[in-house]
Design a protein around this motif. Structure first.
Motif, PDB file in Angstrom:
ATOM      1  N   HIS A 106       0.841  -1.207   0.000  1.00  0.00           N
ATOM      2  CA  HIS A 106       0.000   0.000   0.000  1.00  0.00           C
ATOM      3  C   HIS A 106       0.874   1.255   0.000  1.00  0.00           C
ATOM      4  CE1 HIS A 106      -3.422   2.612   0.863  1.00  0.00           C
ATOM      5  NE2 HIS A 106      -2.622   3.214   1.746  1.00  0.00           N
ATOM      6  N   PHE A 107       1.895   1.283   0.842  1.00  0.00           N
ATOM      7  CA  PHE A 107       2.774   2.452   0.908  1.00  0.00           C
ATOM      8  C   PHE A 107       3.495   2.656  -0.432  1.00  0.00           C
ATOM      9  CE2 PHE A 107       3.456   1.163   5.609  1.00  0.00           C
ATOM     10  CZ  PHE A 107       2.251   1.725   5.981  1.00  0.00           C
ATOM     11  N   ALA A 108       3.993   1.575  -1.033  1.00  0.00           N
ATOM     12  CA  ALA A 108       4.730   1.669  -2.294  1.00  0.00           C
ATOM     13  C   ALA A 108       3.858   2.215  -3.419  1.00  0.00           C
ATOM     14  CB  ALA A 108       5.298   0.306  -2.676  1.00  0.00           C
ATOM     15  N   ALA A 109       2.560   1.927  -3.378  1.00  0.00           N
ATOM     16  CA  ALA A 109       1.642   2.375  -4.432  1.00  0.00           C
ATOM     17  C   ALA A 109       1.155   3.810  -4.208  1.00  0.00           C
ATOM     18  CB  ALA A 109       0.438   1.434  -4.504  1.00  0.00           C
ATOM     19  N   ALA A 110       1.456   4.399  -3.073  1.00  0.00           N
ATOM     20  CA  ALA A 110       0.989   5.754  -2.763  1.00  0.00           C
ATOM     21  C   ALA A 110       1.730   6.790  -3.596  1.00  0.00           C
ATOM     22  CB  ALA A 110       1.190   6.042  -1.273  1.00  0.00           C
ATOM     23  N   ALA A 111       1.122   7.970  -3.744  1.00  0.00           N
ATOM     24  CA  ALA A 111       1.748   9.070  -4.489  1.00  0.00           C
ATOM     25  C   ALA A 111       3.063   9.492  -3.837  1.00  0.00           C
ATOM     26  CB  ALA A 111       0.787  10.248  -4.572  1.00  0.00           C
ATOM     27  N   THR A 112       3.112   9.449  -2.505  1.00  0.00           N
ATOM     28  CA  THR A 112       4.333   9.773  -1.758  1.00  0.00           C
ATOM     29  C   THR A 112       4.582   8.619  -0.779  1.00  0.00           C
ATOM     30  OG1 THR A 112       3.001  11.071  -0.216  1.00  0.00           O
ATOM     31  CG2 THR A 112       4.103  12.287  -1.965  1.00  0.00           C
ATOM     32  N   PRO A 113       5.300   7.583  -1.239  1.00  0.00           N
ATOM     33  CA  PRO A 113       5.480   6.369  -0.433  1.00  0.00           C
ATOM     34  C   PRO A 113       6.070   6.595   0.962  1.00  0.00           C
ATOM     35  CG  PRO A 113       6.191   5.985  -2.677  1.00  0.00           C
ATOM     36  CD  PRO A 113       5.914   7.451  -2.553  1.00  0.00           C
ATOM     37  N   LEU A 114       7.086   7.432   1.092  1.00  0.00           N
ATOM     38  CA  LEU A 114       7.713   7.643   2.394  1.00  0.00           C
ATOM     39  C   LEU A 114       6.742   8.342   3.353  1.00  0.00           C
ATOM     40  CD1 LEU A 114      10.232   7.192   4.085  1.00  0.00           C
ATOM     41  CD2 LEU A 114      11.068   9.413   3.288  1.00  0.00           C
ATOM     42  N   GLU A 115       5.986   9.301   2.843  1.00  0.00           N
ATOM     43  CA  GLU A 115       4.994   9.996   3.667  1.00  0.00           C
ATOM     44  C   GLU A 115       3.896   9.026   4.118  1.00  0.00           C
ATOM     45  OE1 GLU A 115       1.999  13.308   2.412  1.00  0.00           O
ATOM     46  OE2 GLU A 115       3.956  14.235   2.770  1.00  0.00           O
ATOM     47  N   SER A 116       3.498   8.151   3.216  1.00  0.00           N
ATOM     48  CA  SER A 116       2.484   7.155   3.545  1.00  0.00           C
ATOM     49  C   SER A 116       3.000   6.199   4.629  1.00  0.00           C
ATOM     50  CB  SER A 116       2.089   6.384   2.284  1.00  0.00           C
ATOM     51  OG  SER A 116       1.049   5.492   2.546  1.00  0.00           O
ATOM     52  N   MET A 117       4.253   5.773   4.495  1.00  0.00           N
ATOM     53  CA  MET A 117       4.858   4.895   5.495  1.00  0.00           C
ATOM     54  C   MET A 117       4.968   5.610   6.842  1.00  0.00           C
ATOM     55  SD  MET A 117       8.538   2.959   5.522  1.00  0.00           S
ATOM     56  CE  MET A 117       8.151   1.982   4.094  1.00  0.00           C
TER      57      MET A 117
ATOM     58  N   LEU B  95     -13.009  -3.864  22.894  1.00  0.00           N
ATOM     59  CA  LEU B  95     -12.510  -2.541  22.542  1.00  0.00           C
ATOM     60  C   LEU B  95     -12.652  -2.287  21.049  1.00  0.00           C
ATOM     61  CD1 LEU B  95      -9.218  -2.528  24.658  1.00  0.00           C
ATOM     62  CD2 LEU B  95     -11.447  -1.556  25.263  1.00  0.00           C
ATOM     63  N   ARG B  96     -12.909  -1.041  20.706  1.00  0.00           N
ATOM     64  CA  ARG B  96     -12.948  -0.598  19.315  1.00  0.00           C
ATOM     65  C   ARG B  96     -11.885   0.470  19.140  1.00  0.00           C
ATOM     66  NH1 ARG B  96     -19.347   0.250  18.316  1.00  0.00           N
ATOM     67  NH2 ARG B  96     -19.964  -1.911  18.629  1.00  0.00           N
ATOM     68  N   VAL B  97     -11.290   0.486  17.949  1.00  0.00           N
ATOM     69  CA  VAL B  97     -10.201   1.409  17.662  1.00  0.00           C
ATOM     70  C   VAL B  97     -10.563   2.248  16.446  1.00  0.00           C
ATOM     71  CG1 VAL B  97      -7.770   1.578  16.986  1.00  0.00           C
ATOM     72  CG2 VAL B  97      -8.492  -0.190  18.606  1.00  0.00           C
ATOM     73  N   ARG B  98     -10.350   3.556  16.531  1.00  0.00           N
ATOM     74  CA  ARG B  98     -10.536   4.470  15.419  1.00  0.00           C
ATOM     75  C   ARG B  98      -9.229   5.240  15.249  1.00  0.00           C
ATOM     76  NH1 ARG B  98     -14.150   1.447  15.135  1.00  0.00           N
ATOM     77  NH2 ARG B  98     -16.359   1.894  15.187  1.00  0.00           N
ATOM     78  N   VAL B  99      -8.879   5.519  13.985  1.00  0.00           N
ATOM     79  CA  VAL B  99      -7.611   6.189  13.704  1.00  0.00           C
ATOM     80  C   VAL B  99      -7.814   7.305  12.681  1.00  0.00           C
ATOM     81  CG1 VAL B  99      -6.969   4.477  11.942  1.00  0.00           C
ATOM     82  CG2 VAL B  99      -5.188   5.856  13.015  1.00  0.00           C
ATOM     83  N   SER B 100      -7.049   8.365  12.855  1.00  0.00           N
ATOM     84  CA  SER B 100      -7.018   9.464  11.902  1.00  0.00           C
ATOM     85  C   SER B 100      -5.558   9.786  11.628  1.00  0.00           C
ATOM     86  CB  SER B 100      -7.728  10.692  12.487  1.00  0.00           C
ATOM     87  OG  SER B 100      -7.607  11.790  11.605  1.00  0.00           O
ATOM     88  N   ILE B 101      -5.239  10.017  10.355  1.00  0.00           N
ATOM     89  CA  ILE B 101      -3.867  10.332   9.954  1.00  0.00           C
ATOM     90  C   ILE B 101      -3.909  11.602   9.121  1.00  0.00           C
ATOM     91  CG2 ILE B 101      -1.805   9.538   8.724  1.00  0.00           C
ATOM     92  CD1 ILE B 101      -2.884   6.664   9.071  1.00  0.00           C
ATOM     93  N   SER B 102      -2.974  12.517   9.395  1.00  0.00           N
ATOM     94  CA  SER B 102      -2.913  13.775   8.661  1.00  0.00           C
ATOM     95  C   SER B 102      -1.468  14.053   8.258  1.00  0.00           C
ATOM     96  CB  SER B 102      -3.448  14.903   9.553  1.00  0.00           C
ATOM     97  OG  SER B 102      -3.453  16.118   8.854  1.00  0.00           O
ATOM     98  N   HIS B 103      -1.290  14.560   7.038  1.00  0.00           N
ATOM     99  CA  HIS B 103       0.042  14.870   6.500  1.00  0.00           C
ATOM    100  C   HIS B 103       0.114  16.370   6.204  1.00  0.00           C
ATOM    101  CE1 HIS B 103       0.524  10.535   5.259  1.00  0.00           C
ATOM    102  NE2 HIS B 103      -0.791  10.636   5.270  1.00  0.00           N
ATOM    103  N   SER B 104       1.223  17.022   6.594  1.00  0.00           N
ATOM    104  CA  SER B 104       1.396  18.432   6.269  1.00  0.00           C
ATOM    105  C   SER B 104       2.830  18.874   6.534  1.00  0.00           C
ATOM    106  CB  SER B 104       0.437  19.296   7.090  1.00  0.00           C
ATOM    107  OG  SER B 104       0.569  20.658   6.737  1.00  0.00           O
ATOM    108  N   GLY B 105       3.411  19.560   5.586  1.00  0.00           N
ATOM    109  CA  GLY B 105       4.708  20.204   5.772  1.00  0.00           C
ATOM    110  C   GLY B 105       5.830  19.300   6.233  1.00  0.00           C
ATOM    111  N   GLY B 106       5.898  18.096   5.710  1.00  0.00           N
ATOM    112  CA  GLY B 106       6.972  17.187   6.084  1.00  0.00           C
ATOM    113  C   GLY B 106       6.732  16.432   7.385  1.00  0.00           C
ATOM    114  N   PHE B 107       5.562  16.573   7.936  1.00  0.00           N
ATOM    115  CA  PHE B 107       5.190  15.873   9.162  1.00  0.00           C
ATOM    116  C   PHE B 107       3.920  15.065   8.953  1.00  0.00           C
ATOM    117  CE2 PHE B 107       7.828  19.259  10.708  1.00  0.00           C
ATOM    118  CZ  PHE B 107       8.563  18.664  11.723  1.00  0.00           C
ATOM    119  N   VAL B 108       3.790  14.035   9.765  1.00  0.00           N
ATOM    120  CA  VAL B 108       2.592  13.214   9.778  1.00  0.00           C
ATOM    121  C   VAL B 108       2.124  13.152  11.226  1.00  0.00           C
ATOM    122  CG1 VAL B 108       1.646  10.927   9.361  1.00  0.00           C
ATOM    123  CG2 VAL B 108       3.355  11.844   7.823  1.00  0.00           C
ATOM    124  N   SER B 109       0.832  13.312  11.410  1.00  0.00           N
ATOM    125  CA  SER B 109       0.240  13.245  12.734  1.00  0.00           C
ATOM    126  C   SER B 109      -0.845  12.182  12.723  1.00  0.00           C
ATOM    127  CB  SER B 109      -0.369  14.601  13.102  1.00  0.00           C
ATOM    128  OG  SER B 109      -1.025  14.531  14.347  1.00  0.00           O
TER     129      SER B 109
END
Length: 171
Positions: free
Chosen positions: A41-52, A105-119
């Motif tokens: 999945h990461f390799a197929a992303a537009a920005t693989p390192l950011e996705s990883m 337990l249930r788990v929910r996740v959110s991922i955000s990318h901006s300015g060279g950082f991932v949160s």
């Protein structure tokens, strides 16, 4: 959260600089941090390192949010998956799956990318338990509401009456 019958169990957050992962070879080894499916999945992303980096931050946030357990789980027990719209989630395997199922337990996740950082933010919810301290509070609130309702209906307001005596008085 997940409706009135769920309560917050844990909240985790992780902030990751994408550049910090450029030289980390172990992240690219299948079965160490990521499953083969995650790496594809990461390799197929537009920005693989950011996705990883997003996947790494999501797992870090998950492990921070989870309640402690007697068992041990591995990085690959939490597999980052995406629905058909691309929204992230986790598929749990092994000891982690058992832990989540046992505690409901249930788990929910959110991922955000901006300015060279991932949160990433992870929220863990569980079935609301009406035992222990929580159950005591629930019972106390229920008792107060019953007294308020009784007062509104004109029932006796003598202080110190027990619930059993109030019940007998209504019968």
């Amino acid at each position: 959260m997940d409706g009135s019958r769920r309560e917050l169990i844990g909240l985790g957050h992780d902030l990751q600089a994408v550049s910090e992962l450029e030289a980390t070879v172990a992240l690219r080894e299948p079965g160490v941090f990521f499953t083969p499916a995650e790496l594809r999945h990461f390799a197929a992303a537009a920005t693989p390192l950011e996705s990883m980096a997003g996947g790494f931050a999501a797992k870090e946030a998950l492990f921070k949010a989870l309640p402690t357990a007697s068992g041990t789980w591995f990085w690959t027990d939490a597999e980052l998956v995406h629905d058909r719209r691309g929204a992230p989630g986790f598929a749990a395997h092994g000891a982690l799956a058992e832990h989540l199922a046992r505690r409901r337990l249930r788990v929910r996740v959110s991922i955000s990318h901006s300015g060279g950082f991932v949160s990433s933010v992870v929220v863990v919810t569980g079935a609301r338990a009406l035992t222990g301290f929580s159950g005591t509070i629930h019972g106390a609130v229920r008792g107060v509401l019953q007294r308020i309702t009784a007062r509104a209906s004109g029932a006796s307001q003598r202080p110190g009456r027990t619930r059993a005596r109030e019940q007998r008085g209504r019968a």
